[in-house]
Motif scaffolding. Structure first.
Motif, PDB file in Angstrom:
ATOM      1  N   GLU A 365      -3.157 -18.545   1.409  1.00 26.65           N
ATOM      2  CA  GLU A 365      -3.935 -17.823   0.393  1.00 26.65           C
ATOM      3  C   GLU A 365      -4.713 -16.695   1.057  1.00 26.65           C
ATOM      4  O   GLU A 365      -5.903 -16.819   1.329  1.00 26.65           O
ATOM      5  CB  GLU A 365      -4.909 -18.771  -0.312  1.00 26.65           C
ATOM      6  N   GLU A 366      -4.069 -15.602   1.329  1.00 27.96           N
ATOM      7  CA  GLU A 366      -4.754 -14.464   1.935  1.00 27.96           C
ATOM      8  C   GLU A 366      -5.466 -13.652   0.854  1.00 27.96           C
ATOM      9  O   GLU A 366      -4.922 -13.467  -0.239  1.00 27.96           O
ATOM     10  CB  GLU A 366      -3.746 -13.585   2.676  1.00 27.96           C
ATOM     11  N   PRO A 367      -6.689 -13.168   1.139  1.00 32.64           N
ATOM     12  CA  PRO A 367      -7.415 -12.371   0.143  1.00 32.64           C
ATOM     13  C   PRO A 367      -6.583 -11.183  -0.318  1.00 32.64           C
ATOM     14  O   PRO A 367      -6.023 -10.444   0.481  1.00 32.64           O
ATOM     15  CB  PRO A 367      -8.664 -11.910   0.909  1.00 32.64           C
ATOM     16  N   GLY A 368      -6.481 -11.040  -1.634  1.00 33.00           N
ATOM     17  CA  GLY A 368      -5.704  -9.955  -2.210  1.00 33.00           C
ATOM     18  C   GLY A 368      -4.235 -10.261  -2.337  1.00 33.00           C
ATOM     19  O   GLY A 368      -3.485  -9.468  -2.908  1.00 33.00           O
ATOM     20  N   GLY A 369      -3.778 -11.399  -1.815  1.00 31.88           N
ATOM     21  CA  GLY A 369      -2.373 -11.767  -1.882  1.00 31.88           C
ATOM     22  C   GLY A 369      -2.026 -12.441  -3.191  1.00 31.88           C
ATOM     23  O   GLY A 369      -2.879 -12.763  -4.016  1.00 31.88           O
ATOM     24  N   LEU A 371      -0.744 -15.502  -3.779  1.00 34.53           N
ATOM     25  CA  LEU A 371      -1.210 -16.879  -3.921  1.00 34.53           C
ATOM     26  C   LEU A 371      -2.708 -16.926  -4.229  1.00 34.53           C
ATOM     27  O   LEU A 371      -3.155 -17.767  -5.018  1.00 34.53           O
ATOM     28  CB  LEU A 371      -0.905 -17.669  -2.646  1.00 34.53           C
ATOM     29  N   ALA A 372      -3.473 -16.039  -3.613  1.00 30.60           N
ATOM     30  CA  ALA A 372      -4.911 -16.002  -3.893  1.00 30.60           C
ATOM     31  C   ALA A 372      -5.163 -15.620  -5.347  1.00 30.60           C
ATOM     32  O   ALA A 372      -6.059 -16.171  -5.997  1.00 30.60           O
ATOM     33  CB  ALA A 372      -5.606 -15.016  -2.958  1.00 30.60           C
ATOM     34  N   GLY A 373      -4.362 -14.688  -5.871  1.00 31.44           N
ATOM     35  CA  GLY A 373      -4.509 -14.323  -7.279  1.00 31.44           C
ATOM     36  C   GLY A 373      -4.190 -15.475  -8.209  1.00 31.44           C
ATOM     37  O   GLY A 373      -4.887 -15.700  -9.209  1.00 31.44           O
ATOM     38  N   LEU A 374      -3.130 -16.222  -7.891  1.00 29.23           N
ATOM     39  CA  LEU A 374      -2.805 -17.404  -8.687  1.00 29.23           C
ATOM     40  C   LEU A 374      -3.933 -18.432  -8.629  1.00 29.23           C
ATOM     41  O   LEU A 374      -4.301 -19.026  -9.646  1.00 29.23           O
ATOM     42  CB  LEU A 374      -1.502 -18.031  -8.189  1.00 29.23           C
ATOM     43  N   ALA A 375      -4.442 -18.650  -7.428  1.00 29.66           N
ATOM     44  CA  ALA A 375      -5.516 -19.637  -7.265  1.00 29.66           C
ATOM     45  C   ALA A 375      -6.747 -19.247  -8.085  1.00 29.66           C
ATOM     46  O   ALA A 375      -7.367 -20.094  -8.734  1.00 29.66           O
ATOM     47  CB  ALA A 375      -5.872 -19.770  -5.785  1.00 29.66           C
ATOM     48  N   GLU A 376      -7.110 -17.967  -8.085  1.00 27.56           N
ATOM     49  CA  GLU A 376      -8.268 -17.525  -8.855  1.00 27.56           C
ATOM     50  C   GLU A 376      -8.054 -17.733 -10.341  1.00 27.56           C
ATOM     51  O   GLU A 376      -8.948 -18.174 -11.064  1.00 27.56           O
ATOM     52  CB  GLU A 376      -8.546 -16.050  -8.564  1.00 27.56           C
TER      53      GLU A 376
END
Length: 409
Positions: A365-369, A371-376
């Motif tokens: 989950e890299e910031p701006g990636g 997976l991070a968008g899905l997690a948010e």
């Protein structure tokens, strides 16, 4: 595995679950680094509590004494702001030395609209945390003197039982800080909701930009070209019917392409199969479009069809569908996998999803990636998003969503 509620509990969001601190994990006091941090805290209790006591007594007394004038109102407000700020020092000390995770509060007046600085000025008088911090700093002085004295004596003459003494005294400090310095549950919930609202707004804006871009670069451009071709065909209809017929045939092909692009765009907004037949059928549909060589196997044990009451909320179904769709797209583009599996089932009041592939792994989950968008997006509805992707694979993404959203009656 799906029927075991303890399996679900293991993926609870670490932000919402109680933090298991080193102090809580210790079974018995001992001479270790944790004990020395407790001793350090107990020794600095006295000087820090003295500063806090003076700030509280002088600030509140002076403000109350001058209340006959408008100056007293300003002095009292300033004292409460200073007391509230000093509470951050105490919370930081408790976190660093006692391993007690106490969340930082929101600024005064958060959650109210309008008013600006004046609103914050008046809100501080009704701020429960400011008054609780004042109480904490008031009672901390006698307690700080006691803990300083006992700890100092223990270092000299009660050395063998020092770990037990430090543990007992610091436990009282943990309880005081947790009860008086922690923000109220409602205030903390407001903070979480504000963060979630920002995520939802950003996601909605990104989706609108994507739809606008797809319409402008795709269907709109084709329709403009189609209108020009039909205009030319109309001009040639009388003088060259055969050429006009060919141009109309080409235009017919363009119409089919435009219709397909519009269908794809509509599917990207909310697929009809999801509305009509439910998440089970929608996941099977999206799996057929994944380009993994060995295909995607879907194992879904979910209600479908027109019985909306037995299905998850439509918003939850939409989030689940687009999550799986994006995960399968990532697998196709980046994982180098041969096969993938999608599991979906209900566990108590939660919708569970698990997407697995046999690719190269290393997903984070890299910031701006992506997976991070899905997690948010998932955490914005109190969901859980867990990625297990060691280098070399396999990659397993587990998602937990509420079966019903909280605003549903």
């Amino acid at each position: 595995m799906r029927d075991d509620d303890t399996w679900t509990d293991s993926f609870r969001d670490p932000v919402r679950a109680p933090k298991e601190t080193p102090a809580r994990r210790r079974e018995r006091p001992a001479f270790n680094s944790g004990m020395w941090r407790e001793v350090a805290f107990l020794l600095v209790n006295f000087p820090l509590s003295l500063v806090g006591f003076v700030l509280t007594v002088v600030g509140l007394s002076l403000g109350a004494g001058l209340m006959v004038t408008i100056i007293g109102l300003w002095v009292l407000a300033g004292a409460l702001f200073a007391i509230r700020g000093y509470g951050s020092v105490e919370r930081g000390l408790v976190r660093s030395l006692l391993d007690e995770d106490i969340a930082e509060p929101l600024p005064v007046g958060t959650g109210r609209s309008g008013g600006g600085a004046w609103r914050r000025f008046f809100d501080v008088f009704s701020d429960g945390l400011a008054w609780r911090t004042a109480l904490y700093l008031f009672i901390k002085l006698p307690w700080g003197i006691f803990t300083f004295t006992v700890t100092l004596v223990s270092l000299i003459v009660l050395w063998p039982v020092l770990p037990w003494i430090a543990r007992g005294l610091s436990t009282v400090d943990r309880a005081l800080a947790s009860s008086l310095l922690a923000p109220a549950d409602l205030t903390q919930r407001v903070k979480e909701l504000e963060q979630d609202r920002g995520t939802v707004v950003d996601t909605a804006a990104a989706d609108l930009r994507r739809i606008e871009r797809d319409l402008h670069d795709g269907a709109q451009a084709r329709l403009v070209a189609l209108a020009m071709d039909l205009g030319l065909a109309k001009e040639k209809l009388s003088e060259d019917p055969e050429a006009a017929a060919r141009m109309v045939g080409d235009a017919h092909g363009e119409v089919k392409l435009v219709l397909q692009e519009l269908r794809d765009l509509a599917r990207g907004i909310h697929p009809a199969v999801l509305t009509d037949r439910g998440l089970d059928a929608a996941l099977s549909s999206v799996a057929t479009r994944c380009t993994v060589p060995g295909g995607v196997r879907v194992n879904a044990d979910l209600p479908g069809g027109s019985d909306r009451e037995s299905r998850p909320d439509s918003a939850v179904e939409g989030i689940a569908y687009f999550t799986v769709s994006e995960l399968l797209t990532n697998i196709s583009k980046h994982a180098g996998a041969r096969t993938a599996t999608v599991d979906a089932w209900r566990s108590a009041d939660h919708l569970m999803l698990q997407v697995r592939d046999d690719g190269k792994g290393g997903a984070t989950e890299e910031p701006g990636g992506g997976l991070a968008g899905l997690a948010e997006r998932i955490r914005a509805v109190d969901g859980v998003f867990v990625v297990d992707s060691p280098v070399g694979g396999p990659t397993v993404v587990t998602v937990e969503l509420p079966w019903r959203t909280k605003n549903r009656n």
